[in-house]
Design a protein around this motif. Structure first.
Motif, mmCIF file in Angstrom:
data_model
loop_
_atom_site.group_PDB
_atom_site.id
_atom_site.type_symbol
_atom_site.label_atom_id
_atom_site.label_comp_id
_atom_site.label_asym_id
_atom_site.label_seq_id
_atom_site.Cartn_x
_atom_site.Cartn_y
_atom_site.Cartn_z
ATOM 1 N N MET A 1 0.854 -1.182 0.000
ATOM 2 C CA MET A 1 0.000 0.000 0.000
ATOM 3 C C MET A 1 0.897 1.242 0.000
ATOM 4 S SD MET A 1 -2.528 1.407 3.008
ATOM 5 C CE MET A 1 -1.458 0.852 4.295
ATOM 6 N N SER A 2 0.532 2.156 -0.829
ATOM 7 C CA SER A 2 1.265 3.411 -0.921
ATOM 8 C C SER A 2 0.795 4.358 0.186
ATOM 9 C CB SER A 2 1.019 4.038 -2.291
ATOM 10 O OG SER A 2 1.413 5.383 -2.293
ATOM 11 N N TRP A 3 1.767 4.898 0.927
ATOM 12 C CA TRP A 3 1.447 5.835 1.999
ATOM 13 C C TRP A 3 0.771 7.075 1.424
ATOM 14 C CZ3 TRP A 3 0.638 5.736 6.891
ATOM 15 C CH2 TRP A 3 0.616 6.905 7.631
ATOM 16 N N THR A 4 1.209 7.519 0.264
ATOM 17 C CA THR A 4 0.625 8.687 -0.381
ATOM 18 C C THR A 4 -0.832 8.436 -0.758
ATOM 19 O OG1 THR A 4 2.797 9.258 -1.252
ATOM 20 C CG2 THR A 4 0.910 10.332 -2.276
ATOM 21 N N LEU A 5 -1.135 7.246 -1.258
ATOM 22 C CA LEU A 5 -2.516 6.896 -1.611
ATOM 23 C C LEU A 5 -3.387 6.901 -0.361
ATOM 24 C CD1 LEU A 5 -4.667 5.977 -3.630
ATOM 25 C CD2 LEU A 5 -3.884 3.625 -3.233
ATOM 26 N N TYR A 6 -2.896 6.278 0.708
ATOM 27 C CA TYR A 6 -3.650 6.258 1.964
ATOM 28 C C TYR A 6 -3.919 7.677 2.456
ATOM 29 C CZ TYR A 6 -5.037 5.317 6.749
ATOM 30 O OH TYR A 6 -5.739 5.279 7.931
ATOM 31 N N GLN A 7 -2.900 8.524 2.459
ATOM 32 C CA GLN A 7 -3.053 9.902 2.936
ATOM 33 C C GLN A 7 -4.006 10.701 2.054
ATOM 34 O OE1 GLN A 7 -2.020 11.296 5.784
ATOM 35 N NE2 GLN A 7 -1.294 9.270 6.340
ATOM 36 N N SER A 8 -3.971 10.453 0.754
ATOM 37 C CA SER A 8 -4.878 11.150 -0.170
ATOM 38 C C SER A 8 -6.328 10.757 0.080
ATOM 39 C CB SER A 8 -4.499 10.840 -1.620
ATOM 40 O OG SER A 8 -3.211 11.309 -1.896
ATOM 41 N N LEU A 76 -7.289 -0.273 1.949
ATOM 42 C CA LEU A 76 -6.105 0.442 2.428
ATOM 43 C C LEU A 76 -5.875 0.258 3.927
ATOM 44 C CD1 LEU A 76 -6.735 3.786 0.495
ATOM 45 C CD2 LEU A 76 -5.196 1.911 -0.156
#
Length: 165
Positions: A1-8, A76
């Motif tokens: 999982m991409s941290w940026t995707l989760y934060q977005s 996520l």
């Protein structure tokens, strides 16, 4: 999982929740009291325009909160199986929040909004208020406020569950 995707997705979730909850609170605590200062005919017209134009926007924001919350908890997040959903504290709280979010959105969409439109469409309430007897209209609007408080309670419960997660 991409941290940026989760934060977005988390950012979108919070932003949509602010729109949904904040918008509805503004209408209930800001618009309704301000509209009461207008003459009866203008009250009805103003409320009708505001509700008809904001309802779909707030409904979409609420649906967006549910969709992003579902993604944050499952795809996520930690609820990757039925086991995690039913046998972990996070899974239980997340599922409760999902159900309460759906019920709150449906309540506002199919109960509160429809009752508000029904009041706005009930000619005799507005005619009698225009003629100086506003008690039936005020009673109906007070009953609507009580009915809509269910949605507010849903928001409080959701916020409490989010803090617990």
């Amino acid at each position: 999982m991409s941290w940026t995707l989760y934060q977005s997705v988390l950012w979108a979730h919070i932003f949509l929740a602010i729109i949904w909850v904040g918008g509805l609170l503004f209408i209930g605590w800001g618009v309704f009291p301000a509209v009461k200062t207008l003459v009866v005919r203008e009250q009805r017209q103003t409320l009708a325009v505001i509700l008809k134009h904001s309802h779909h926007f707030f409904t979409l924001a609420g649906a967006g909160v549910i969709v992003t919350g579902t993604a944050l908890g499952t795809v996520l997040g930690p609820v990757q199986s039925w086991e995690a959903l039913w046998h972990t504290t996070y899974g239980n709280l997340w599922f409760a929040a999902l159900l309460i979010g759906i019920m709150t959105l449906f309540w506002g969409t199919f109960v509160g909004y429809r009752q508000a439109i029904k009041i706005l469409s009930t000619e005799h309430l507005w005619t009698t208020a225009k003629n100086g007897y506003s008690r039936p209209l005020n009673h109906s609007l007070f009953a609507l406020a009580l009915l809509e408080s269910v949605e507010g309670l849903g928001f409080v419960i959701l916020l409490t569950l989010m803090i617990m997660l």
